[in-house]
Design a protein around this motif. Structure first.
Motif, PDB file in Angstrom:
ATOM      1  N   PHE A   1       0.809  -1.217   0.000  1.00  0.00           N
ATOM      2  CA  PHE A   1       0.000   0.000   0.000  1.00  0.00           C
ATOM      3  C   PHE A   1       0.846   1.273   0.000  1.00  0.00           C
ATOM      4  CE2 PHE A   1      -2.665   3.262   2.041  1.00  0.00           C
ATOM      5  CZ  PHE A   1      -3.852   3.124   1.346  1.00  0.00           C
ATOM      6  N   ASN A   2       2.030   1.193   0.602  1.00  0.00           N
ATOM      7  CA  ASN A   2       2.860   2.379   0.780  1.00  0.00           C
ATOM      8  C   ASN A   2       4.122   2.375  -0.062  1.00  0.00           C
ATOM      9  OD1 ASN A   2       1.740   1.521   3.809  1.00  0.00           O
ATOM     10  ND2 ASN A   2       1.307   3.616   3.199  1.00  0.00           N
ATOM     11  N   GLY A   3       4.266   1.418  -0.982  1.00  0.00           N
ATOM     12  CA  GLY A   3       5.466   1.382  -1.815  1.00  0.00           C
ATOM     13  C   GLY A   3       5.822  -0.038  -2.221  1.00  0.00           C
ATOM     14  N   GLU A   4       7.116  -0.347  -2.215  1.00  0.00           N
ATOM     15  CA  GLU A   4       7.599  -1.666  -2.580  1.00  0.00           C
ATOM     16  C   GLU A   4       8.099  -2.400  -1.338  1.00  0.00           C
ATOM     17  OE1 GLU A   4       9.506  -1.678  -6.891  1.00  0.00           O
ATOM     18  OE2 GLU A   4      10.380  -0.051  -5.694  1.00  0.00           O
ATOM     19  N   PHE A   5       8.255  -3.729  -1.458  1.00  0.00           N
ATOM     20  CA  PHE A   5       8.830  -4.500  -0.361  1.00  0.00           C
ATOM     21  C   PHE A   5       9.624  -5.673  -0.912  1.00  0.00           C
ATOM     22  CE2 PHE A   5       4.934  -6.864  -1.151  1.00  0.00           C
ATOM     23  CZ  PHE A   5       5.269  -8.190  -0.891  1.00  0.00           C
ATOM     24  N   SER A   6      10.481  -6.241  -0.075  1.00  0.00           N
ATOM     25  CA  SER A   6      11.289  -7.403  -0.409  1.00  0.00           C
ATOM     26  C   SER A   6      11.365  -8.280   0.829  1.00  0.00           C
ATOM     27  CB  SER A   6      12.693  -6.957  -0.854  1.00  0.00           C
ATOM     28  OG  SER A   6      13.511  -8.058  -1.181  1.00  0.00           O
ATOM     29  N   MET A   7      11.351  -9.620   0.652  1.00  0.00           N
ATOM     30  CA  MET A   7      11.355 -10.560   1.777  1.00  0.00           C
ATOM     31  C   MET A   7      12.360 -11.678   1.527  1.00  0.00           C
ATOM     32  SD  MET A   7       7.273 -11.232   2.477  1.00  0.00           S
ATOM     33  CE  MET A   7       7.527 -12.220   3.965  1.00  0.00           C
ATOM     34  N   ALA A   8      12.912 -12.224   2.615  1.00  0.00           N
ATOM     35  CA  ALA A   8      13.772 -13.406   2.506  1.00  0.00           C
ATOM     36  C   ALA A   8      13.823 -14.121   3.846  1.00  0.00           C
ATOM     37  CB  ALA A   8      15.178 -13.028   2.049  1.00  0.00           C
ATOM     38  N   VAL A   9      13.954 -15.450   3.781  1.00  0.00           N
ATOM     39  CA  VAL A   9      14.063 -16.303   4.968  1.00  0.00           C
ATOM     40  C   VAL A   9      15.106 -17.365   4.674  1.00  0.00           C
ATOM     41  CG1 VAL A   9      12.875 -17.915   6.508  1.00  0.00           C
ATOM     42  CG2 VAL A   9      11.614 -15.989   5.498  1.00  0.00           C
ATOM     43  N   VAL A  10      16.024 -17.606   5.618  1.00  0.00           N
ATOM     44  CA  VAL A  10      16.908 -18.769   5.500  1.00  0.00           C
ATOM     45  C   VAL A  10      16.715 -19.635   6.733  1.00  0.00           C
ATOM     46  CG1 VAL A  10      18.963 -17.713   6.568  1.00  0.00           C
ATOM     47  CG2 VAL A  10      19.221 -19.591   4.920  1.00  0.00           C
TER      48      VAL A  10
ATOM     49  N   PRO B   1       8.740  12.710   5.202  1.00  0.00           N
ATOM     50  CA  PRO B   1       9.236  12.577   3.816  1.00  0.00           C
ATOM     51  C   PRO B   1      10.647  12.009   3.736  1.00  0.00           C
ATOM     52  CG  PRO B   1       8.146  14.694   4.132  1.00  0.00           C
ATOM     53  CD  PRO B   1       8.255  14.077   5.487  1.00  0.00           C
ATOM     54  N   GLN B   2      11.465  12.266   4.764  1.00  0.00           N
ATOM     55  CA  GLN B   2      12.846  11.776   4.727  1.00  0.00           C
ATOM     56  C   GLN B   2      12.980  10.308   5.160  1.00  0.00           C
ATOM     57  OE1 GLN B   2      11.613  14.268   6.555  1.00  0.00           O
ATOM     58  NE2 GLN B   2      12.645  14.504   8.539  1.00  0.00           N
ATOM     59  N   ASP B   3      11.885   9.685   5.602  1.00  0.00           N
ATOM     60  CA  ASP B   3      11.906   8.268   5.959  1.00  0.00           C
ATOM     61  C   ASP B   3      11.877   7.433   4.680  1.00  0.00           C
ATOM     62  OD1 ASP B   3      11.841   9.090   8.587  1.00  0.00           O
ATOM     63  OD2 ASP B   3       9.672   8.772   8.815  1.00  0.00           O
TER      64      ASP B   3
ATOM     65  N   ASP C   1       7.537   4.965  -0.243  1.00  0.00           N
ATOM     66  CA  ASP C   1       7.621   5.820  -1.426  1.00  0.00           C
ATOM     67  C   ASP C   1       6.917   7.143  -1.183  1.00  0.00           C
ATOM     68  OD1 ASP C   1       9.059   3.861  -2.629  1.00  0.00           O
ATOM     69  OD2 ASP C   1       7.391   3.041  -3.778  1.00  0.00           O
ATOM     70  N   SER C   2       7.518   8.218  -1.666  1.00  0.00           N
ATOM     71  CA  SER C   2       7.018   9.561  -1.374  1.00  0.00           C
ATOM     72  C   SER C   2       5.647   9.825  -1.977  1.00  0.00           C
ATOM     73  CB  SER C   2       8.011  10.613  -1.894  1.00  0.00           C
ATOM     74  OG  SER C   2       8.231  10.442  -3.293  1.00  0.00           O
TER      75      SER C   2
ATOM     76  N   ARG D   1      -1.192   7.953  -4.289  1.00  0.00           N
ATOM     77  CA  ARG D   1      -1.681   6.703  -4.875  1.00  0.00           C
ATOM     78  C   ARG D   1      -2.788   6.106  -4.020  1.00  0.00           C
ATOM     79  NH1 ARG D   1       1.200   2.714  -4.726  1.00  0.00           N
ATOM     80  NH2 ARG D   1       3.037   3.390  -3.580  1.00  0.00           N
ATOM     81  N   ALA D   2      -2.643   6.244  -2.714  1.00  0.00           N
ATOM     82  CA  ALA D   2      -3.666   5.705  -1.813  1.00  0.00           C
ATOM     83  C   ALA D   2      -4.976   6.450  -1.978  1.00  0.00           C
ATOM     84  CB  ALA D   2      -3.182   5.795  -0.375  1.00  0.00           C
ATOM     85  N   SER D   3      -4.890   7.775  -2.075  1.00  0.00           N
ATOM     86  CA  SER D   3      -6.114   8.570  -2.202  1.00  0.00           C
ATOM     87  C   SER D   3      -6.786   8.371  -3.551  1.00  0.00           C
ATOM     88  CB  SER D   3      -5.786  10.060  -1.988  1.00  0.00           C
ATOM     89  OG  SER D   3      -4.884  10.509  -2.985  1.00  0.00           O
ATOM     90  N   SER D   4      -6.007   7.923  -4.547  1.00  0.00           N
ATOM     91  CA  SER D   4      -6.591   7.704  -5.866  1.00  0.00           C
ATOM     92  C   SER D   4      -7.327   6.374  -5.953  1.00  0.00           C
ATOM     93  CB  SER D   4      -5.493   7.749  -6.943  1.00  0.00           C
ATOM     94  OG  SER D   4      -4.646   6.624  -6.820  1.00  0.00           O
ATOM     95  N   GLY D   5      -7.201   5.557  -4.893  1.00  0.00           N
ATOM     96  CA  GLY D   5      -7.915   4.286  -4.858  1.00  0.00           C
ATOM     97  C   GLY D   5      -7.142   3.127  -5.432  1.00  0.00           C
ATOM     98  N   LYS D   6      -5.865   3.354  -5.835  1.00  0.00           N
ATOM     99  CA  LYS D   6      -5.035   2.275  -6.363  1.00  0.00           C
ATOM    100  C   LYS D   6      -4.385   1.535  -5.201  1.00  0.00           C
ATOM    101  CE  LYS D   6      -4.086   4.778 -10.656  1.00  0.00           C
ATOM    102  NZ  LYS D   6      -3.043   5.405 -11.504  1.00  0.00           N
ATOM    103  N   VAL D   7      -5.110   0.598  -4.627  1.00  0.00           N
ATOM    104  CA  VAL D   7      -4.680  -0.086  -3.405  1.00  0.00           C
ATOM    105  C   VAL D   7      -4.450  -1.564  -3.713  1.00  0.00           C
ATOM    106  CG1 VAL D   7      -5.243  -0.622  -1.025  1.00  0.00           C
ATOM    107  CG2 VAL D   7      -6.061   1.520  -2.034  1.00  0.00           C
TER     108      VAL D   7
END
Length: 388
Positions: free
Chosen positions: A44-53, A277-279, A356-357, A362-368
């Protein structure tokens, strides 16, 4: 010394005929031996990446990313949920959290019609009570389940606010841009509950003033009652309710005297952080990662490499450090099968969430995007307790 160690390792190397290497779609993640990963995805707020070993014979780490509606019946609010559950004593508790905590959060959110600290605390409480009911039911035939527990790290991003809730010693670290220098600074967001930390030991002494042995130094490691390092968790019922601290529980878990109040707590430390914004991104990971990488080292890796596959890169860097500490090659470490691998490193779970800034627009536009991904591992029977 080294040659003896390598001979031991060669005896443990087992060609895995059932070695699972999946090179298809990344939709639900890919498995490569003991490594599971999802290189990239949209939340919802940008991109993500996951990994497990996996290191343990039974994977004790569980993890998940849920994004979209955080309430029931698509009634909102909307956002992203991240969970890292580092189990100990077996996989039962971490699996239970993975199956139930987010559902409790959705129910509590709908009841309150908003996201809040109270909602998160109630979801943790409901999860703890749910696992207690399982221990109570299984105690007559499987008493060792009372000694199974899990750390629990949760992140929720909702309406421009980040909530970080934690039990145990998993960690969430923020990468924040310093505008004056252009550097990315590592900021730890989670409070840890491990007896190796002096302030945690002081807290335990203040909570149990009549017990001088509430934390003791055993084999050069600080442990609660000489048994366990963490002071807060889901599960570990044998240190929360004295009726489960008796035979037929294994002697190494039993205390000499009954206790009147819980020794461990399931009350999470919760931080509320308005997203700035700087996060730039947040790294959520079990302590298996932080044993080998500092907060700033992990943040620098994320900042200086492509987003695609960044969680996998963090895991592999930690494994390379683990190999280096044992004076062995990373290529040799990778050949060691689960179970024996635990002598070299822990299970490691990592989720990197990018902020993502433009996520607000994008959230307010309904693209969820609706996302539900759970970290993988070698599939084994779900009702198997790990060997003790």
């Amino acid at each position: 010394m080294l040659s003896g160690l390598m001979n031991f390792l060669r005896a443990c190397f087992q060609p895995r005929a059932n070695r699972h290497v999946h090179t298809g779609s990344d939709a639900s993640g890919r498995q490569d031996g003991l490594l599971w990963y999802k290189d990239t995805g949209q939340h919802f707020n940008g991109e993500f990446s996951m990994a497990v070993v996996q290191a343990n014979n039974l994977l004790e780490d569980q993890s998940q990313v849920e994004s979209g509606c955080l309430g029931l019946n698509d009634s909102g609010p909307y956002g992203t949920f991240v969970g890292i559950y580092d189990g100990h004593g077996g996989p039962e508790t971490s699996r239970f959290i993975n199956d139930n905590l987010f559902q409790h959060l959705k129910r509590c959110t709908s009841d309150q019609q908003t996201m809040s600290v109270e909602v998160i605390r109630k979801a943790f409480q409901a999860t703890e009570e749910g696992f207690l009911s399982i221990v109570t039911r299984r105690w007559p035939t499987q008493p060792q389940i009372a000694a199974v527990g899990s750390c629990c790290l949760v992140g929720v991003i909702c309406s421009g606010t980040l909530y970080v809730a934690n039990l145990g010693d998993s960690r969430a670290v923020l990468g924040r841009l310093v505008k004056a220098t252009g550097e990315i600074l590592a900021i730890q967001l989670s409070a840890e509950h491990n007896a190796s930390i002096e302030s945690v030991r002081q807290e335990m002494h203040s909570l149990h003033p009549d017990d001088s042995q509430i934390v003791v130094l055993k084999h050069n490691v600080w442990r609660v009652k000489g048994i366990i390092q963490i002071t807060r968790s889901i599960g570990d019922v044998y240190l929360k309710k004295s009726e489960f601290n008796r035979e037929p529980l294994y002697a190494k878990f039993r205390l000499r005297e009954p206790f009147q109040r819980p020794i461990l707590s399931a009350d999470p430390a919760i931080l509320v952080h308005p997203v700035q914004p700087q996060d730039q991104f947040i790294i959520f990971a079990s302590d298996g990662l932080w044993e080998h990488l500092s907060n700033q080292e992990a943040v620098d890796i994320v900042q200086n490499h492509p987003r695609n596959g960044i969680a996998k890169r963090l895991v592999k860097t930690a494994l390379q450090e683990a190999a280096k500490k044992r004076e062995m090659r990373y290529s040799d470490l990778k050949k060691i099968d689960r179970g024996v691998r635990r002598h070299f490193h822990d299970d490691i779970s990592v989720v990197v969430i990018f902020l993502d800034s433009d996520f607000a627009s994008r959230a307010s536009s309904g693209k969820v995007p609706n996302v539900s991904v759970k970290g993988g591992g070698i599939s084994l029977p779900r009702n198997t307790l790990a060997p003790t």
